[in-house]
Design a protein around this motif. Structure first.
Motif, PDB file in Angstrom:
ATOM      1  N   LEU A 143       0.814  -1.226   0.000  1.00 41.18           N
ATOM      2  CA  LEU A 143       0.000   0.000   0.000  1.00 41.18           C
ATOM      3  C   LEU A 143       0.839   1.263   0.000  1.00 41.18           C
ATOM      4  N   LYS A 144       1.972   1.188   0.561  1.00 40.24           N
ATOM      5  CA  LYS A 144       2.750   2.396   0.789  1.00 40.24           C
ATOM      6  C   LYS A 144       2.964   3.211  -0.481  1.00 40.24           C
TER       7      LYS A 144
ATOM      8  N   GLU B   2       1.161   3.427  -2.968  1.00 36.73           N
ATOM      9  CA  GLU B   2      -0.063   4.014  -3.527  1.00 36.73           C
ATOM     10  C   GLU B   2      -0.606   5.173  -2.701  1.00 36.73           C
ATOM     11  N   SER B   3      -0.004   5.379  -1.533  1.00 33.56           N
ATOM     12  CA  SER B   3      -0.590   6.394  -0.636  1.00 33.56           C
ATOM     13  C   SER B   3      -0.516   7.787  -1.253  1.00 33.56           C
ATOM     14  N   SER B   4      -1.559   8.568  -1.057  1.00 38.84           N
ATOM     15  CA  SER B   4      -1.658   9.892  -1.685  1.00 38.84           C
ATOM     16  C   SER B   4      -0.720  10.890  -1.014  1.00 38.84           C
TER      17      SER B   4
ATOM     18  N   VAL C 129       0.330  14.481   0.628  1.00 36.49           N
ATOM     19  CA  VAL C 129      -0.344  15.473   1.460  1.00 36.49           C
ATOM     20  C   VAL C 129      -0.432  16.774   0.655  1.00 36.49           C
ATOM     21  N   VAL C 130      -1.615  17.380   0.651  1.00 33.95           N
ATOM     22  CA  VAL C 130      -1.781  18.606  -0.133  1.00 33.95           C
ATOM     23  C   VAL C 130      -1.439  19.819   0.742  1.00 33.95           C
ATOM     24  N   ILE C 131      -0.449  20.581   0.307  1.00 33.78           N
ATOM     25  CA  ILE C 131      -0.001  21.761   1.061  1.00 33.78           C
ATOM     26  C   ILE C 131      -0.307  23.011   0.246  1.00 33.78           C
ATOM     27  N   PRO C 132      -0.873  24.064   0.863  1.00 34.62           N
ATOM     28  CA  PRO C 132      -1.178  25.291   0.113  1.00 34.62           C
ATOM     29  C   PRO C 132       0.075  25.894  -0.534  1.00 34.62           C
TER      30      PRO C 132
ATOM     31  N   TYR D 179       3.181  27.947   1.091  1.00 32.68           N
ATOM     32  CA  TYR D 179       2.972  27.750   2.535  1.00 32.68           C
ATOM     33  C   TYR D 179       4.271  27.920   3.323  1.00 32.68           C
ATOM     34  N   PHE D 180       5.334  27.301   2.878  1.00 28.32           N
ATOM     35  CA  PHE D 180       6.569  27.314   3.669  1.00 28.32           C
ATOM     36  C   PHE D 180       7.221  28.703   3.734  1.00 28.32           C
TER      37      PHE D 180
END
Lengths: 174, 172
Positions: B21-22, B24-26, B28-31, B34-35
Motif C-alpha cells: 500500500l505504501k 499508492e498512498s496519496s 499530502v496537499v499543502i497550500p 505555505y513554507f
C-alpha cells in the motif's frame, strides 16, 4: 551542523541561523507532524509551536544528540501534547465503521487507502503510533529513532513489528 | 545508514499488504507558498518575543522606575524594623528594672561620676534593705517594731569605710 548550532546559540547570528534551520527541516517536520494530526491547520499550529520551542530552548541544547533528533523529539512531543489537549476534536474523518464501506483494499484508490491507513493508525497506542510514523513514513533508522525516543533499538523493533501487524490486521478486517 | 530496501523487506516480512500500500498512498496537499509564509510568520513571532525581552532589559525609564520602587520599599522596610526595635528596647527597660547588684556594679564602674552623697544614699538604701530582709527572715511574725529596728541598727552599725575593700581600695 555544529556550526549551525553555535550560530543558533549566539545572539548576533541566531536569527539568520534560525532561518537556515527552518529551510532545512520545515518540510520534513511538516510531514512528520501531519501523520499525527491528519490535517493542514493543526499541522501548521504544531509546526509553529515546534519552531518557537526550538527558538526558546536552543540555548540549552548540549549536543548530547544530533540537532535533527532533537527537532524530531520536540515535534513528536508537541504533536502528542496537541492531540491530547484536543482529543475530542481531532478524529479521523472516516471512522472505523465507515472505513469498512470503502471497499476491499485491492480495489480502492490511493486517497481512500490513505484514509484507511489513518483509521488504522488511530487504533494504535501513542508510543506505538509514534514509532510506526518514524519508521514507516519517515523511513528512519532504528539508531536515530532510539535517540529521539530514548528507547533501545530492540524495544523499538519489537514495537514496530506489533504496530505493523495490528495495521495489517485492521486493513484485512475492514 | 539503513537503506530503503531494508525497511521495505522488514515490513514485507510482517505486513505484506501494508508494504504494497505504501507506494499508492496519496500525497499530502499543502497550500501554495505555505513554507515561505510559514517562515515569515514564525520569524515575526520570535522577533516579537525578542523585542519584549530586550525592552525589559534596555528601557532606562523602566529600570529607574524599578529602582525607585525598590528604594521606597527598602526605606519603608528599614523604618518599620527600626521602629519595632525601638519599641522592643523601651519595653525591655520598662519591664526589667536593674537589680541592686547591677546598680552596684554600674556605680563601681563609674565611681567618678557620683558624688559622695549619692554613694552614701545608695549605701543607706542598701543597708535599709538588708535590715528589712534580715528582720523579715529572723522574725517569726515577719514584722519588727520601730524599737526593734533601732536596737538592730545599734547592734549592727554600718560605716562607709566598711564598704571599701582595703586591698583594692575600691568601693564595695
Amino acid at each position: 551542523m555544529e556550526n549551525l548550532v553555535e550560530q543558533l546559540q549566539q545572539l548576533e547570528t541566531k536569527e539568520s541561523a534560525f532561518k537556515t534551520l527552518m529551510d532545512l527541516y520545515q518540510r520534513k517536520l511538516y510531514f512528520h507532524i501531519f501523520r499525527f494530526v491528519n490535517n493542514h491547520e493543526d499541522t501548521n499550529d504544531v509546526l509553529q509551536n515546534t519552531f518557537i520551542k526550538v527558538w526558546r530552548n536552543i540555548g540549552n541544547f548540549r549536543n548530547e544528540c544530533s540537532l535533527y533528533s532533537w527537532l524530531y523529539r520536540i515535534a513528536g512531543n508537541e504533536a502528542i501534547t496537541f492531540i491530547n489537549s484536543n482529543k475530542k476534536r481531532i478524529t479521523v474523518d472516516v471512522d472505523t465503521k465507515n472505513v469498512a464501506n470503502i471497499g476491499n483494499v485491492d480495489s480502492i484508490e490511493g486517497d481512500k487507502i490513505e484514509l484507511k491507513l489513518q483509521a488504522a493508525l488511530e487504533q494504535l497506542p501513542e508510543k506505538q503510533k509514534q514509532i510506526f510514523i518514524l519508521r514507516y513514513y519517515d523511513e528512519m533508522p532504528y539508531k536515530e529513532m532510539s535517540e529521539i525516543l530514548e528507547t533501545s533499538e530492540g524495544a523499538l523493533k519489537a514495537s514496530y513489528y506489533h504496530a505493523a501487524k495490528k495495521i495489517e490486521t485492521f486493513l484485512l478486517e475492514h | 545508514m539503513e537503506n530503503n530496501k531494508e525497511i521495505l523487506d522488514e515490513l514485507n516480512a510482517v505486513a505484506p499488504l501494508l508494504n504494497s500500500l505504501k507506494k499508492e498512498s496519496s500525497e499530502v496537499v499543502i497550500p501554495d507558498n505555505y513554507f515561505d509564509n510559514f517562515q515569515t510568520s514564525v520569524c515575526s513571532q520570535v522577533k516579537e518575543e525578542r523585542t519584549n525581552v530586550v525592552s525589559i532589559k534596555r528601557n532606562p525609564f523602566r529600570i529607574i522606575k524599578i529602582g525607585i520602587a525598590a528604594s521606597v520599599f527598602l526605606a519603608i522596610f528599614f523604618l518599620v524594623v527600626h521602629f519595632k526595635n525601638a519599641n522592643n528596647q523601651a519595653e525591655i527597660i520598662v519591664k526589667t528594672p536593674a537589680s541592686s547588684t547591677e546598680i552596684q556594679h554600674y556605680i563601681t564602674e563609674n565611681i567618678n561620676d557620683f558624688t559622695v552623697e549619692e554613694v552614701g544614699q545608695f549605701v543607706a538604701m542598701q543597708t535599709n534593705n538588708k535590715i528589712q530582709t534580715e528582720a523579715i527572715t529572723t522574725s517569726s511574725n515577719a514584722v519588727m517594731t520601730d524599737e526593734e529596728i533601732n536596737q538592730f541598727v545599734e547592734n549592727n552599725p554600718v560605716y562607709i569605710s566598711d564598704l571599701y575593700d582595703d586591698e583594692t581600695a575600691t568601693i564595695f
